[in-house]
Each structure stands twice: as C-alpha cells, then as structure tokens.
Design a protein around this motif. Structure first.
Motif, PDB file in Angstrom:
ATOM      1  N   HIS A   1       0.916  -1.174   0.022  1.00 14.71           N
ATOM      2  CA  HIS A   1      -0.077   0.169  -0.097  1.00 14.71           C
ATOM      3  C   HIS A   1       0.886   1.263   0.007  1.00 14.71           C
ATOM      4  CE1 HIS A   1      -3.850   2.288   1.880  1.00 14.71           C
ATOM      5  NE2 HIS A   1      -3.394   2.833   0.887  1.00 14.71           N
TER       6      HIS A   1
ATOM      7  N   LYS B   1      -2.007  -1.227  -3.769  1.00 21.79           N
ATOM      8  CA  LYS B   1      -2.929  -0.309  -3.485  1.00 21.79           C
ATOM      9  C   LYS B   1      -2.138   1.172  -3.155  1.00 21.79           C
ATOM     10  CE  LYS B   1      -6.574   0.421   0.195  1.00 21.79           C
ATOM     11  NZ  LYS B   1      -7.101  -0.063   1.513  1.00 21.79           N
TER      12      LYS B   1
ATOM     13  N   THR C   1      -2.889   5.414  -2.022  1.00 21.84           N
ATOM     14  CA  THR C   1      -3.807   6.407  -1.586  1.00 21.84           C
ATOM     15  C   THR C   1      -2.427   7.588  -1.662  1.00 21.84           C
ATOM     16  OG1 THR C   1      -4.753   5.211   0.048  1.00 21.84           O
ATOM     17  CG2 THR C   1      -4.539   7.354   0.560  1.00 21.84           C
TER      18      THR C   1
ATOM     19  N   ARG D   1      -9.527   7.590  -9.950  1.00 23.69           N
ATOM     20  CA  ARG D   1     -10.603   6.806  -8.897  1.00 23.69           C
ATOM     21  C   ARG D   1     -11.034   5.775  -9.518  1.00 23.69           C
ATOM     22  NH1 ARG D   1     -11.394  12.881  -7.638  1.00 23.69           N
ATOM     23  NH2 ARG D   1     -10.745  13.025  -5.645  1.00 23.69           N
TER      24      ARG D   1
ATOM     25  N   GLU E   1      -7.004   5.923  -4.302  1.00 22.93           N
ATOM     26  CA  GLU E   1      -8.012   6.891  -3.479  1.00 22.93           C
ATOM     27  C   GLU E   1      -7.323   7.984  -3.223  1.00 22.93           C
ATOM     28  OE1 GLU E   1      -9.048   6.566   1.355  1.00 22.93           O
ATOM     29  OE2 GLU E   1      -7.496   5.379   0.680  1.00 22.93           O
TER      30      GLU E   1
ATOM     31  N   VAL F   1      -7.534  11.877  -1.552  1.00 24.28           N
ATOM     32  CA  VAL F   1      -8.161  12.586  -0.424  1.00 24.28           C
ATOM     33  C   VAL F   1      -7.418  14.041  -0.654  1.00 24.28           C
ATOM     34  CG1 VAL F   1      -8.384  12.707   1.901  1.00 24.28           C
ATOM     35  CG2 VAL F   1      -7.726  10.569   0.653  1.00 24.28           C
TER      36      VAL F   1
ATOM     37  N   PHE G   1      -4.150   7.895   7.553  1.00 15.18           N
ATOM     38  CA  PHE G   1      -4.181   6.786   6.303  1.00 15.18           C
ATOM     39  C   PHE G   1      -2.847   6.033   6.555  1.00 15.18           C
ATOM     40  CE2 PHE G   1      -6.404  10.617   5.131  1.00 15.18           C
ATOM     41  CZ  PHE G   1      -7.545  10.242   4.665  1.00 15.18           C
TER      42      PHE G   1
END
Length: 472
Positions: free
Chosen positions: A172, A195, A197, A221, A226, A228, A252
């Motif tokens: 991630h 993954k 973010t 997206r 992800e 933010v 996060f």
C-alpha cells in the motif's frame, strides 16, 4: 592545486548544462563541465526517463484488463515488480551514453566529477582544481522537496530519487502530493499491483484546467486510486511495519511512503555569496537573458533559473545560452510557448494560457473553441473517446491550448508550434492531415473557430445567395 582557464565553465551535467556544453564545445570554445553526482542529471536518472519507463510497464500490465470491448478475452496481469524496475534500468542504461563523460570529453570538454563551489567572482573550485572562466553557467537543477512534517525523520521516506530503486512491490503506497509526479506514480503503481492512496493538502492537479483535471482524476478513482483532497499532512508515525499519515481528514496507513510535493532548487554548497550572485529559494536572480543580475559573468539555466521546472525548458535555456555565450546575442528566454504534459492515462497537456488565465487577461476578446475525442474517428476505432481539446483564441491566433486524452502530450505539439511562431488559426485549418488520425482533433478545433463565422453569418449567406444567382 591545479588551475584551468576556460571560455565557459558549466556547473551541472543535466539537460541544461549538457546542452550548453555540447553547443559551446562544438563551436570551438574551451569548456569545463563540472558534475558532482551523475551525468545526465535528474531527468535521466530520477525523473522523466525512469518515470515514463515505469508508466510504460504499467500500461502493459493494464492493457489486458480492457480487452473485452475488442472481442478479446480479458487478461489480468501477473506483475513482476522487480522485472518492471529492470526495464527502467535498461532504459536508463540505453540512454546514458548520450550524456556520458566519455561523449563530452570526445566533444572536447574538460569534465570534472567533483562538487563545485565559487571561491570568487571569477573562480570556481572543484576538488583540487580551480577554474577561471570568462563566463559561468549554473545548471544545478533541483531535487525533491521534503517538507518539515512532524515524525517524518522517523520513517523511510521515498522520493523520485529512491522509488525507482525499490525492488519489492509496496502493498500500500501512500503518496503525499497530488501534482503531476504524484498522480503519475499513483496510477503506475496501482496498475503494477499496489494499493495506492494520494494525500493532497489542497486540490489534486490544482495547477491544471479544472475541467480537464477532473477527467484524469475520475479515471484514476475509477481504477482504484484513493485520492484525498484538502488533507494537509500534520504528522507521520510508524507502526508495526506500517506508516501512518495523520491529517484533518483522518489517518491513512500504508506500507510505503512517497513524497511528491514539489521541487527545491540545488544551490546549497555553491557558495554563491562569494561570487556575489544573488539568489533566493526559487533559484538565481536572473534577467530576461538568463544572466545574473548581480554578477554579469554568471548565467543560470534550467530549474535553478527560477522559472518553469521541466527538462525541455532546461534544454531550451541551454540553446538560448549557446547563442548568448558564443555570439554575444541576447538570450531572451520566453515562457508563453512552453508546453508541458502529465503522463497519466488519459494524458493532460498544456501550452500557453489556460481558459481561466486567458479570460482574466483578454476578457471579451477571447474565444474558446473545443474538440471532443468522441467526435474523432480514430479515437472511436480504438475506444479512446474520453477527452477534449480547448483552444483559447484572441484575434484569430491561439494564445493557449489544453488537451486531456490519449496522446495529449503529442497533440499539444502543434499548438506549441503555432504559438511559438505566431501563427493564425488558418494555418491549422488549412493543413491537410492523414485520415484517420488523432491529429484531426486539432484541425477540428480550428474548424470550430471558423464555423460560426461561415455558417451562422447572415452576411455570408447573403453573399452566397447572390453568387448562386449570378454565376452560370
């Protein structure tokens, strides 16, 4: 202590420095080129080349997922992350000889592989060598900016200078920064099986046209990134093999952290004060000729010149300085014709003014014309119908163009040519292009500028009516 005299002494062997060195040496000037790190600079080793190579691997990984509409079975990739990094290394190694010490010594340059610092207004020291030169060019570029976030010094922080050496795929990846670098790396890593973010303190892709940026962000997206926004990182902490970024929008947690919040120019250690060279955090203070405002023997090129931070701008500066240093002609570096591109899928490219900038500057004189990818036959054959072109026109001439979609970075070139050469929209509309090509999107945009003048004009219809009655 060794002493060398030269016509030109260049500090930094990135795009700008190498451009000046190659041009000056081949024109017969004596050139000293100083590089304290890697030949080729940031672009070759940590920037444009490795990032685009990794993006290429990611595109291949993703391609099979979109097979079904073309009558081909969907294939989910089996990604070897380390092998993708091998591809990155091969690309760098393939290009490296063009920027190598051997090549530039072959051109006649004296290459010194040491850190450089000014010791007077007319001298630079590199290792045990002092160079006296008629002119100096500071082309030290920039590096990743790592902001002073609480706890950051307690975790492993990757930047563009280390992420391409990472061999183990992150489970991630947390990315602080939603600009071009952050979004390119987000999509690439997602497609390679991570993954992802993205944590952005303001708006993701906030410097781009918001309408076009929204198309890119929607795609990312939809793929699973992800994103933010309005989430300024306030603190970073480490857990059991994890990293957590704390923000007002929440915490996060991921396995790896990539910092992509911007660039800081490389001036530390140059001792510019000893050369009486004025500078600030943006770089050397230079005039329109890229010449230091406080020491006329010193010039700056590339990121350290305090303007747009792109490899092609550095190369452009280099060419302008060869003109100035070799022939005594003014450099006169412009910015209005400089294009740039973000290599997400879809790509986003810009040259000149955005719509918002053009409306602010030109007001009612502005005409904005559009061309949608969905109306392009080639785009339809390849299922690449998401995207559009916007061209800002004043007095029949383009003053800016914004493109989002497949090959946007290639398509923007025509508008860069038009703006650089002060061409009118007729130059685009008169061009005959092969069919079917994406380039027709540009011609359709030009046609959209003239269509109302031709088809919605009562005067034109009246003239046509008269001609039809009188011509046998």
């Amino acid at each position: 202590m060794n002493r060398i005299k030269a016509d030109v002494c260049i500090i930094g062997a990135g795009s700008a420095g190498l451009s000046v060195a190659a041009g000056a040496a081949q024109m017969g000037a004596s050139v000293v080129l100083i590089e304290g790190h890697k030949m080729g600079g940031d672009c070759l080793n940590y920037g444009c080349i490795p990032s685009k190579a990794l993006i290429a691997s990611a595109k291949h990984a993703h391609a099979g997922i979109e097979n079904a509409p073309f009558g081909v079975a969907e294939v989910w990739p089996d990604v070897d992350y380390a092998a993708a990094k091998d591809h990155v290394r091969r690309v760098i190694d393939t290009i490296a000889p063009v920027d190598s010490q051997d090549r530039f010594e072959g051109l006649g340059c004296t290459v010194i592989r040491e850190n450089a610092r000014f010791i007077s207004q007319t001298e630079v020291q590199a290792g045990d060598t002092v160079i006296t030169a008629r002119r100096f060019v500071v082309a030290t570029g920039s590096g990743p900016f790592v902001p002073p976030i609480d706890g950051l010094d307690m975790v492993t922080v990757h930047t563009n200078e280390t992420i391409f050496d990472l061999r183990e795929r992150p489970d991630h990846l947390l990315i602080i920064g939603g600009g071009p670098i952050g979004m390119e790396m987000a999509q690439a890593h997602l497609r390679l099986g991570c993954k992802v973010t993205v944590i952005e303190g303001a708006k993701a892709m906030g410097k781009d046209d918001p309408e076009l940026a929204a198309i890119v962000l929607d795609r990312l997206r939809a793929e699973g990134v992800e994103i933010v926004e309005d989430a300024q990182a306030s603190r970073v902490s480490e857990g059991d093999g994890t990293i957590t970024v704390h923000t007002p929008k929440g915490d996060f947690t991921g396995s790896h952290l990539l910092m992509a919040v911007g660039r800081a120019v490389n001036v530390e250690g140059l001792d510019l004060e000893k050369a009486k060279v004025a500078y600030d955090r943006k770089g050397l203070k230079v005039d329109a000729n890229l010449r230091s405002v406080s020491n006329k023997k010193v010039y700056a090129a590339g990121d350290v010149a305090g303007g747009l931070q792109f490899t092609h701008v550095a190369g452009y500066h280099g060419g302008q300085l060869v003109r100035a240093l070799m022939f005594g002609l003014p450099a006169k570096a412009r910015t209005d014709h400089i294009p740039w591109a973000t290599y997400t899928d879809p790509e986003l490219a810009q040259v000149g003014l955005t719509e918002a900038q053009a409306r602010k500057k030109h007001g009612a004189k502005l005409t904005v014309v559009r061309s949608d990818y969905a109306d392009n036959d080639r785009a339809n054959t390849e299922g690449r119908t998401t995207g559009l072109i916007k061209v800002m026109v004043v007095g029949g001439k383009p003053v800016g163009a914004s493109i989002v979609g497949h090959l946007a970075g290639e398509l923007i070139g025509l508008w860069a040519v038009a703006i650089a050469n002060n061409l009118k929209m007729t130059a685009i509309s008169n061009t005959v292009l092969p069919y079917p090509t994406y380039m027709e999107l540009n011609k359709r945009a030009a046609g959209a500028y003239f269509s109302p003048k031709l088809f919605d004009s009562a005067m034109v219809k009246k003239v046509v009516g008269l001609v039809q009655r009188w011509i046998p």
